[in-house]
Design a protein around this motif. Structure first.
Motif, short mmCIF file in Angstrom:
data_model
loop_
_atom_site.label_atom_id
_atom_site.label_comp_id
_atom_site.label_asym_id
_atom_site.label_seq_id
_atom_site.Cartn_x
_atom_site.Cartn_y
_atom_site.Cartn_z
N LYS A 197 -2.24 3.90 -3.98
CA LYS A 197 -3.19 2.86 -4.35
C LYS A 197 -2.49 1.78 -5.16
O LYS A 197 -2.84 0.60 -5.10
CB LYS A 197 -4.34 3.47 -5.14
N LYS B 53 2.09 6.55 0.91
CA LYS B 53 1.09 5.57 0.51
C LYS B 53 0.65 5.77 -0.93
O LYS B 53 0.65 6.89 -1.45
CB LYS B 53 -0.11 5.64 1.45
N ILE C 16 0.82 -1.21 0.00
CA ILE C 16 0.00 0.00 0.00
C ILE C 16 0.86 1.27 0.00
O ILE C 16 0.34 2.38 0.12
CB ILE C 16 -0.96 0.03 1.21
#
Length: 404
Positions: free
Chosen positions: A142, A140, A126
């Protein structure tokens, strides 16, 4: 910090991914452990298909190649090609131009940002942990795509790196100062390839002219280096001083600095997807075993990854299976075929006798000269080249019988 896509590595693959993802309206960050204008170890020859397909501006190039010079193990020489289908680059300039093209579309880049490990939650990547400005930060995304070269830190951390010596090459080279006047007199704008196991076994040595600089290097497989216990620096120094053809061309050239690097070839990874993280470019072994061309294949790999990332984000499905399926769907079929047929083409030059025969064939037969030129400059895909050879057994028989 949170992004739609986090890319590790700002080389040709990473920049290509970033440009495409940003063009599609997504937030993308590229993390590069060095500066964007670092002089990456690389011979620095690219086929014109890179220029045309990716629309690279002229400012990215150091010199246009006008011919391909070969020297056989027995010092027979030949020059082919006047089509100008190859360019020479200094990677400090070329890579920075690619980064700027991505930034112009909205991509963000962090320099001097060392990615230490992937951030994993519930079995999925992630994000990453990176050292930025001396502090460890969590970023982070997606989607996380690694284009961090060989050996890939991300691939190692995800237990994808095979590290087999017969899938990794090692290269050593010098950037040498030589005036453009002497370059024109001795080398011209030719890509120069030297064969012969007395200089480097199961590989080749090169001289690539740039702007008041020549890149001189050699490379072979890690397992060959281990088995024969050779030093590439010693091999290259011997070549520069003693080669009957090259030594006169390099007389008076001054070493500016040396460079060494590993090259990952197909098989360097066990897989290129793990826990939803995609590994692409040199990190995944997208380098041709025929002539070690990597930039074209890395950028095409990055193109497929960028398109796939945008598609998965648009559909909201970022599962590992979807990422893998989309990547291979979007990877150019000609690229897939090149890697399928590379070993068959490589077999024609994998020994001194075959290298000798190849150079003499170029000298004696224009058919061979045209074919080899088109394979090297990228205008003839390897599948097509192999079929052309198979369709002319008369050419093969004559080459094996007479060209030595």
């Amino acid at each position: 910090m949170t992004y739609d896509v986090v890319v590790v590595g700002a080389g040709p693959a990473g920049s290509t991914i970033a440009k495409i993802v940003a063009e599609r309206g997504f937030k993308v960050l590229v993390l590069e452990k060095y500066t964007l204008d670092r002089e990456k170890p690389c011979g620095g020859a690219i086929s014109n298909r890179v220029v045309e397909h990716f629309r690279i501006p002229e400012k990215a190039f150091a010199r246009k190649c006008t011919g391909i010079f070969f020297c056989s193990p027995k010092n027979r020489t030949a020059v082919i090609g006047k089509r100008g289908k190859i360019r020479f680059v200094m990677r400090s300039v070329f890579d920075k131009v690619l980064c700027q093209m991505a930034m112009d579309k909205g991509a963000e880049f962090f320099e001097k940002s060392l990615v230490n490990e992937p951030l994993i939650k519930n079995g999925k990547v992630i994000g990453v942990k990176a050292k930025i400005e001396g502090k460890t930060k969590t970023i982070k995304g997606k989607l996380v795509i690694a284009a961090d070269g060989t050996p890939s830190t991300m691939a190692k951390k995800l237990e994808l790196y095979s590290g087999r010596p017969n899938t990794i090459g090692f290269c050593f080279q010098y950037q040498m100062e030589l005036s453009n006047e002497l370059i024109e007199q001795r080398i011209g704008s030719n890509m120069e390839i030297y064969f012969g196991s007395q200089w480097i076994p199961f590989g080749y040595t090169w001289i690539f002219p740039k702007n008041n600089v020549v890149t001189v290097g050699c490379g072979t497989w890690i397992d060959v280096i281990q088995q024969r216990k050779i030093s590439l620096k010693e091999q290259l120094d011997h070549f520069i001083k003693k080669h009957p053809v090259a030594s006169t061309k390099l007389e008076g050239a001054k070493v500016l600095h040396s460079q060494a690097h590993l090259i990952g070839f197909p098989g360097v990874l066990k897989d290129n997807v793990a826990k939803g993280c995609l590994i692409v470019g040199d990190a995944s072994g997208t380098v041709s075993i025929v002539n070690s061309e990597g930039i074209w294949y890395s950028m095409k790999s990055g193109e497929a990854a960028g398109i796939s990332a945008a598609e998965t984000l648009e559909k909201g499905d970022v599962s590992a299976n979807t990422i893998r399926t989309n990547y291979y769907k979007n990877l150019d079929q000609k690229v897939k075929d090149d890697f399928r047929f590379a070993a068959k083409i490589r077999n024609f030059i994998n020994s001194d006798s075959k290298q000798q025969r190849t150079v003499v064939s170029i000298i004696k037969d224009q058919w061979w000269a045209n074919l080899i030129e088109s394979i090297i400059d990228g205008t003839c895909p390897l599948k097509k080249g192999f079929k052309q050879v198979r369709s002319r057994p008369d050419k093969m028989l004559k080459a094996y019988a007479l060209y030595r």
